[in-house]
Write a protein that holds these residues in place. Structure first.
Motif, PDB file in Angstrom:
ATOM      1  N   SER A  17      -6.556   8.142  12.255  1.00 34.12           N
ATOM      2  CA  SER A  17      -7.425   7.571  11.226  1.00 34.12           C
ATOM      3  C   SER A  17      -7.704   6.101  11.501  1.00 34.12           C
ATOM      4  CB  SER A  17      -6.757   7.681   9.844  1.00 34.12           C
ATOM      5  OG  SER A  17      -6.512   9.018   9.494  1.00 34.12           O
ATOM      6  N   ARG A  19     -10.016   2.705   9.387  1.00 36.82           N
ATOM      7  CA  ARG A  19     -10.883   2.288   8.297  1.00 36.82           C
ATOM      8  C   ARG A  19     -11.735   1.113   8.765  1.00 36.82           C
ATOM      9  NH1 ARG A  19      -9.688  -0.124   2.244  1.00 36.82           N
ATOM     10  NH2 ARG A  19      -9.122  -1.978   3.452  1.00 36.82           N
ATOM     11  N   ARG A  66     -14.352  14.589   6.504  1.00 35.98           N
ATOM     12  CA  ARG A  66     -13.411  13.774   7.278  1.00 35.98           C
ATOM     13  C   ARG A  66     -13.584  12.274   7.005  1.00 35.98           C
ATOM     14  NH1 ARG A  66     -13.828  13.572  12.633  1.00 35.98           N
ATOM     15  NH2 ARG A  66     -16.068  14.033  12.703  1.00 35.98           N
ATOM     16  N   GLU A  81     -13.773   5.111   5.641  1.00 30.65           N
ATOM     17  CA  GLU A  81     -12.468   5.678   5.971  1.00 30.65           C
ATOM     18  C   GLU A  81     -12.711   6.897   6.856  1.00 30.65           C
ATOM     19  OE1 GLU A  81      -9.520   4.409   4.637  1.00 30.65           O
ATOM     20  OE2 GLU A  81      -8.406   5.757   5.970  1.00 30.65           O
ATOM     21  N   ASN A  83     -10.945   9.914   8.981  1.00 32.85           N
ATOM     22  CA  ASN A  83      -9.742  10.710   9.196  1.00 32.85           C
ATOM     23  C   ASN A  83     -10.026  11.851  10.169  1.00 32.85           C
ATOM     24  OD1 ASN A  83      -8.183   9.213   7.245  1.00 32.85           O
ATOM     25  ND2 ASN A  83      -9.272  10.337   5.636  1.00 32.85           N
TER      26      ASN A  83
END
Length: 132
Positions: A17, A19, A66, A81, A83
Motif C-alpha cells: 500500500s 498513500r 483497491r 490511498e 491498496n
C-alpha cells in the motif's frame, strides 16, 4: 503562484500500500474537482480517480475496490490511498484540478486516447513503482 504538489510515491512490493498526497497552494481546492491520473512508460496518461467539490467519487475500473480518494479541505489536500498494488499500477501519478467536474469524470471513467486533458492545474507527478 498556483501549485499542486504530490508526495508519497515510492517503491512497494505487490500487494502493498501507498498513500499519495496532493497539496494545493495559490488557490482553494474546495470548489474544484480534483483527480489523479497516471502515466506508465510508453503509455498515454490515463484517469485513475477523481473527487468532486461535493465529495462524489469516481474510479477507473482497474483500481475500483483497491484505491480510495478523499479530500481534506481544511488542509487544501487530496489523498489517494492505494491498496493491493499490482505491477500494472507502476506509473508516475499526477494530481490535477478543474472547476468543471465533468471534464475530469469523463476521462476517469472512459479511457480514450482522444480524451482532452486540458485541465486547469497539474502537479509535477510522483513515481510509484511496484516491484518484487
Amino acid at each position: 503562484q498556483v501549485q499542486l504538489v504530490e508526495s508519497g510515491g515510492g517503491t512497494v512490493q505487490p500487494g502493498g500500500s501507498l498513500r499519495l498526497s496532493c497539496v494545493a497552494s495559490g488557490f482553494t481546492m474546495d470548489s474544484y474537482t480534483v483527480g489523479w491520473f497516471r502515466q506508465a512508460p510508453e503509455k498515454g496518461r490515463e484517469g485513475v480517480s477523481c473527487i468532486t467539490s461535493d465529495d462524489r467519487t469516481y474510479y477507473a475500473d482497474s483500481v475500483k475496490g483497491r484505491f480510495t480518494i478523499s479530500r481534506d479541505n481544511a488542509k487544501n489536500t487530496v489523498y489517494l490511498e492505494m491498496n493491493s498494488l499490482k505491477f500494472d499500477d507502476s506509473a508516475v501519478y499526477y494530481c490535477t484540478a478543474d472547476r468543471l467536474d465533468y471534464r475530469l469524470i469523463h476521462p476517469v471513467l472512459i479511457h480514450n486516447d482522444k480524451n482532452s486533458l486540458d485541465f486547469d492545474y497539474w502537479g509535477q507527478g510522483a513515481r510509484v513503482t511496484v516491484s518484487s
